[in-house]
Write an enzyme that holds these catalytic residues in place. Structure first.
Site, PDB file in Angstrom:
ATOM      1  N   GLU A 132       0.889  -1.215  -0.062  1.00  0.00           N
ATOM      2  CA  GLU A 132      -0.065   0.079   0.159  1.00  0.00           C
ATOM      3  C   GLU A 132       0.950   1.339   0.013  1.00  0.00           C
ATOM      4  O   GLU A 132       1.809   1.464   0.695  1.00  0.00           O
ATOM      5  CB  GLU A 132      -0.827   0.073   1.165  1.00  0.00           C
ATOM      6  CG  GLU A 132      -1.889   0.976   1.159  1.00  0.00           C
ATOM      7  CD  GLU A 132      -2.895   1.031   2.341  1.00  0.00           C
ATOM      8  OE1 GLU A 132      -4.039   1.487   2.246  1.00  0.00           O
ATOM      9  OE2 GLU A 132      -2.402   0.867   3.429  1.00  0.00           O
ATOM     10  N   GLY A 264       3.388   2.166  10.881  1.00  0.00           N
ATOM     11  CA  GLY A 264       3.208   1.531  12.074  1.00  0.00           C
ATOM     12  C   GLY A 264       2.849   0.128  11.852  1.00  0.00           C
ATOM     13  O   GLY A 264       3.425  -0.687  12.636  1.00  0.00           O
ATOM     14  N   ALA A 265       2.044  -0.263  10.759  1.00  0.00           N
ATOM     15  CA  ALA A 265       1.532  -1.621  10.751  1.00  0.00           C
ATOM     16  C   ALA A 265       0.727  -1.712   9.435  1.00  0.00           C
ATOM     17  O   ALA A 265       0.670  -0.454   8.846  1.00  0.00           O
ATOM     18  CB  ALA A 265       0.475  -2.097  11.899  1.00  0.00           C
ATOM     19  N   ASN A 268      -2.487  -6.350   5.705  1.00  0.00           N
ATOM     20  CA  ASN A 268      -2.651  -7.369   4.569  1.00  0.00           C
ATOM     21  C   ASN A 268      -3.316  -8.335   5.118  1.00  0.00           C
ATOM     22  O   ASN A 268      -3.370  -8.868   6.309  1.00  0.00           O
ATOM     23  CB  ASN A 268      -1.207  -7.965   4.368  1.00  0.00           C
ATOM     24  CG  ASN A 268       0.116  -6.874   4.327  1.00  0.00           C
ATOM     25  OD1 ASN A 268      -0.292  -6.156   3.582  1.00  0.00           O
ATOM     26  ND2 ASN A 268       0.926  -6.924   5.319  1.00  0.00           N
ATOM     27  N   HIS A 300      -6.665  -1.707  15.345  1.00  0.00           N
ATOM     28  CA  HIS A 300      -6.753  -0.797  14.013  1.00  0.00           C
ATOM     29  C   HIS A 300      -6.659  -2.087  13.003  1.00  0.00           C
ATOM     30  O   HIS A 300      -7.444  -1.891  11.935  1.00  0.00           O
ATOM     31  CB  HIS A 300      -5.885   0.206  14.039  1.00  0.00           C
ATOM     32  CG  HIS A 300      -5.700   1.093  12.933  1.00  0.00           C
ATOM     33  ND1 HIS A 300      -6.333   2.155  12.946  1.00  0.00           N
ATOM     34  CD2 HIS A 300      -5.378   0.896  11.671  1.00  0.00           C
ATOM     35  CE1 HIS A 300      -6.245   2.895  11.614  1.00  0.00           C
ATOM     36  NE2 HIS A 300      -5.577   1.870  10.899  1.00  0.00           N
ATOM     37  N   GLU A 301      -5.543  -2.640  12.862  1.00  0.00           N
ATOM     38  CA  GLU A 301      -5.191  -3.430  11.578  1.00  0.00           C
ATOM     39  C   GLU A 301      -6.436  -4.490  11.648  1.00  0.00           C
ATOM     40  O   GLU A 301      -6.635  -5.058  10.428  1.00  0.00           O
ATOM     41  CB  GLU A 301      -3.920  -3.981  11.834  1.00  0.00           C
ATOM     42  CG  GLU A 301      -2.692  -3.267  11.975  1.00  0.00           C
ATOM     43  CD  GLU A 301      -2.854  -2.000  10.805  1.00  0.00           C
ATOM     44  OE1 GLU A 301      -3.230  -2.323   9.808  1.00  0.00           O
ATOM     45  OE2 GLU A 301      -2.520  -0.759  11.257  1.00  0.00           O
ATOM     46  N   HIS A 304      -9.223  -3.578   9.930  1.00  0.00           N
ATOM     47  CA  HIS A 304      -9.230  -3.590   8.713  1.00  0.00           C
ATOM     48  C   HIS A 304      -9.398  -4.676   7.893  1.00  0.00           C
ATOM     49  O   HIS A 304      -9.928  -4.677   6.505  1.00  0.00           O
ATOM     50  CB  HIS A 304      -7.713  -3.070   8.253  1.00  0.00           C
ATOM     51  CG  HIS A 304      -7.369  -1.789   8.085  1.00  0.00           C
ATOM     52  ND1 HIS A 304      -8.115  -0.742   7.232  1.00  0.00           N
ATOM     53  CD2 HIS A 304      -6.160  -0.796   8.712  1.00  0.00           C
ATOM     54  CE1 HIS A 304      -7.459   0.230   7.492  1.00  0.00           C
ATOM     55  NE2 HIS A 304      -6.477   0.372   8.139  1.00  0.00           N
TER      56      HIS A 304
END
Length: 856
Positions: A132, A264-265, A268, A300-301, A304
């Protein structure tokens, strides 16, 4: 200018990708088979995205390409086939490409990350990915646009002892002639920017508290620090499944600590990658701040996996649908899991202020900003997409009610899963769930730049409210002030909050139930600033008991913002916080100290007697409360009390209180001499910074030694930041030299600058050094990367004069600024704002400090 997109004469359906990294030559070999849907049989070429890729062959259904025309600037290659090739094809065809690329050190695409093996001490590399926004094309030729979703089957090849990971679980694995071949199962339909693969020497821990495997991978020696993350991830996945009523659709969840990582991260799908510090936790040596940060990043990840992965924005202008939602959901889930953290109170001083600070600049951009190419896309991963986007969602959730909001979100996810969506699709789902016209209220907030300042005029039992666009420079022009924001007023009085009132015009008058006490923007849920009369400010400053924590934080932040922009005098802000010396909330105190620090940093080049007086003002503010609480962390101290103690202790040390500074020095000496319990984890940053501020080569050596041999990744960063606090010229030069000689990883390039920026000598020397080494800095760091953005912000925005503004502008006018022009413009706007504030209120602040005898 229009979007730089590929022609729609073919559509990708499926990719078979095989990759083999070479850790000696830092290259990789690849082969690719893409199943294409043929939309136009009259063509004789296929256009595909690529970057730093060499094409060795290309063919479609056995017909070889007669040429490959590469356009590196546009990051597109045209594969030309003999005339008539496509006329003979059916509705679909297989495109095959053999290629090779660079296993780069730019933390983008398929890249190498260097680390020191904790077991052997050797320098080693891992091959990992960061696609990304537009770097999948660095790893393999592809149709690199978010709405060109396809399925992917990945095969990795390497030495047999290395671990292979990708988005999906393993289909089969074989060893041939010392090489391992791992083929992974086919992914669901997804965007190219979410494809991921890793080849490295890894170990893992796992949690069995979810219906699928949840594993945390790290390089050898660190695996034990992954258990917190594994357990939290399992709990979070289950929580999000229940919240959205949609199962996580992949067969596993792997999370990997990557040693060199620009952000930060990265979310995927099924293979989330992180900076080491944002995933692995040594609980015994980690501060509460770090634990909360790791929890927020993980949640947060994982949010996603639904917002962004399952449902993806149609084009990058809708990035906020990914990032705003993931940010809001991370705070929502954190609050459910750890209510004692009071994260929604912290949100106002954290995310909301971050959004307002950036959006107050003339060079800000709308939440939905038109972006056309890779350079523009990479620059919108900022506080507007993340923090303003999530603040808008917080505003909507308060307006609709949390339960209704979540219901609408679930409908949105179910309707568009495995596909793409636009902002209007979200408004429609929320309208269906709530019965309210969400679009008419919210559309302007995403389409238009900025936010309003609401001026309040009081009459008998009435108030007249007038809105204007707020700029931190205070000089909004008529043509910039045309937007009428629909403002949810949330009028608070002694009976509660009225959520029915909306200002839909430039100015309007509203009835007041209670003249004695009222506040606009109850609980600070709206994205605007409120400007009251001096008399009302004086009243509110004495009505803290009627205000929520969020209200008090908001008043402090608004008072500072209004002072900075000239809507009120800075004395208004100083008077407000002077009345709140007995405040009990750590969140309010953090906002007070943050706002006061902003004032001090704007006054940093003023005479020493003024700076000393501001320090005395700060000490007068904090010492009584600090004396009442004490600074020692007790076994029974809550999260909130610990945070409050460290906030006050830090303010006292930073403002020169010798007693607190001597306590910090004592703790540091004990710690450096081997007593690792001498400094509570939450105090480590302030202790290191205080010692560095006091100076001395001996202390520098001790902190540098800690940086090289830290007990945790958090301590490593704390030490590196503290090295920048030393003001001695030779020590400052030494710190700067580490940025270019390999001592500091590129991902951490900006960390010492966070220390350097707080003192005059550092500010001036850092800028001079940046000019001397700019070409090397620009070459080392990606133009659109968060790291370079941090360097620009930290290196430039501490100046406070128009003269400095002109010199910096002149320097960059001679440089290529493609890829960071927006960040640069925002930095220049910040300097302009500071210059106007200090020139306008210099004498006013000096008079205030003198009249209150802080100049003695």
């Amino acid at each position: 200018m229009s979007r730089e997109v590929l022609p729609n004469n073919v559509t990708p359906l499926h990719y078979d990708i095989t990759l083999e990294p070479n850790f000696r030559a830092f290259t990789f070999e690849g082969s690719l088979k893409i199943d294409l849907q043929i939309n136009d049989h009259s063509i004789n070429s296929v256009q595909i995205n690529y970057l730093e890729i060499d094409f060795h062959s290309a063919r479609i259904e056995g017909v070889n390409a007669i040429e490959v025309n590469k356009n590196e600037n546009q990051q597109k290659a045209t594969l030309v086939f003999p005339n008539g090739t496509f006329e003979n094809l059916g509705p679909s065809a297989k495109l095959e490409i053999i290629f090779s690329g660079i296993l780069n050190d730019q933390m983008a695409g398929f890249y190498r990350a260097k680390y020191t093996d904790k077991v052997t001490g050797e320098t080693k590399y891992m091959a990992t990915t960061q696609m990304e926004a537009t770097d999948a094309r660095r790893a393999f030729p592809c149709f690199d646009e978010p709405n060109l979703k396809a399925t992917f089957a990945v095969t990795l090849v390497s030495e047999s002892f290395l671990t292979h990971l990708s988005n999906m679980d393993v289909r089969n694995e074989t060893i041939k002639e010392g090489k391992k071949y791992t083929t992974f199962n086919t992914t669901p339909k997804m965007s190219t920017y979410l494809v991921a693969f890793i080849v490295a020497d890894l170990r893992y821990v796992e949690s069995n508290n979810f219906r699928i495997p949840v594993r945390v991978y790290s390089t050898p020696g660190d695996e034990k620090f992954g258990q917190f993350a594994a357990n939290l991830a399992a709990r979070t996945l289950r929580f999000f499944e229940d919240t959205f009523n949609i199962e996580y659709p992949l067969p596993k969840m792997d999370m990997v600590a990557v040693h060199e990582f620009s952000a930060g991260a990265m979310e995927n799908w099924g293979l989330v990658t992180y900076r080491v510090i944002d995933l692995l936790l040594d609980i015994e040596n980690s501060s509460l701040d770090r634990i909360q940060r790791v929890a927020e990043v993980i949640q947060h990840e994982l949010a996603h996996q639904w917002f962004g992965n399952l449902v993806t924005m149609d084009w990058w202008e809708g990035l906020w649908l990914n990032e705003g939602f993931a940010t809001w959901m991370s705070w929502y889930s954190c609050n459910k899991f750890q209510p004692e953290w009071k994260v929604w109170e912290q949100y106002v001083t954290d995310n909301l202020q971050r959004a307002l600070n950036l959006d107050s600049l003339r060079s800000s951009h709308p939440i939905e900003v038109p972006v056309n190419n890779a350079d523009e896309i990479n620059q919108i991963f900022d506080a507007i997409s993340y923090s303003k986007g999530s603040s808008l969602l917080r505003m909507i959730s308060k307006w609709l009610g949390e339960e209704t909001f979540i219901k609408g979100v679930s409908q949105y996810l179910n309707k568009f899963k495995y596909g793409n969506a636009k902002t209007g699709d979200l408004w429609d789902a929320l309208a269906d769930a709530s019965g309210k016209d969400v679009c008419s209220v919210m559309n302007i907030w995403t389409k238009r730049v900025g936010f309003p300042v609401l001026s309040v005029k009081e009459h008998k039992n009435k108030i007249t409210l007038t809105q204007h666009r707020y700029l931190s420079t205070g000089d909004v022009k008529e043509e910039e002030d045309t937007t009428i924001y629909p403002i949810l007023l949330a009028l608070k009085d002694s009976t509660g909050i009225d959520n029915t009132l909306v200002l839909n015009e430039k100015s309007a008058t509203f009835e007041l139930k209670n003249e004695e006490f009222f506040k606009i923007n109850g609980d600070q849920s709206g994205i605007f600033i409120t400007s009251y009369s001096d008399e009302r400010w004086a009243k509110l400053s004495k009505q803290a008991n009627l205000l929520s924590v969020e209200d008090r934080v908001g008043l402090v932040a608004d008072a500072k913002a209004l002072s900075a922009s000239g809507y009120t005098s800075t004395t208004n802000f100083l008077n407000l916080i002077s009345n709140w010396k007995n405040e009990d909330s750590f969140v309010v105190w953090e906002q007070i100290i943050n706002s006061l620090s902003a004032l001090k940093s704007t006054w940093v080049f003023e005479p020493e007697d003024i700076l000393n007086a501001l320090d005395k003002f700060t000490l007068d503010l904090v010492l009584n409360k600090l004396s009442e609480l004490g600074w020692n962390i007790g076994e029974d101290d809550s999260f909130a009390i610990q945070r409050l103690k460290v906030t006050l202790f830090s303010a006292a040390c930073t403002s020169g209180n010798e007693k607190m500074q001597s306590i910090a020095v004592e703790m540091f000496e004990e710690y450096a001499n081997g007593n690792k319990q001498a400094i509570p984890a939450l105090f480590k940053a302030v202790v290191f910074n205080t010692v560095a501020r006091l100076g001395g080569e001996n202390n520098y050596e001790k902190i540098f030694n800690i940086y090289q041999n830290p007990v945790s990744s958090e301590e490593k960063i704390i030490a590196l930041r503290a090295l920048g606090r030393f003001e001695d010229k030779e020590l400052l030069e030494r710190t700067l030299s580490y940025l270019l000689d390999g001592t500091v990883l590129n991902q951490d390039f900006y960390i010492p600058m966070q220390g350097i920026r707080v003192h005059k000598k550092g500010i001036e020397r850092l800028w001079a050094w940046m000019q001397e080494h700019w070409d090397e800095i620009a070459k080392r760091l990606q133009p659109g990367s968060p790291v370079l953005g941090g360097v620009l912000t930290l290196g430039l925005t501490n100046f406070t004069s128009f003269e400095a503004l002109e010199k910096i502008s002149a320097f960059y006018s001679r440089k290529v600024t493609k890829g960071f022009d927006q960040t640069l413009a925002q930095a220049l706007d910040t300097i302009r704002s500071k210059a106007q504030w200090v020139s306008r209120d210099r004498e006013i602040v000096a008079t205030y400090l003198r009249e209150h005898e802080y100049d003695q």
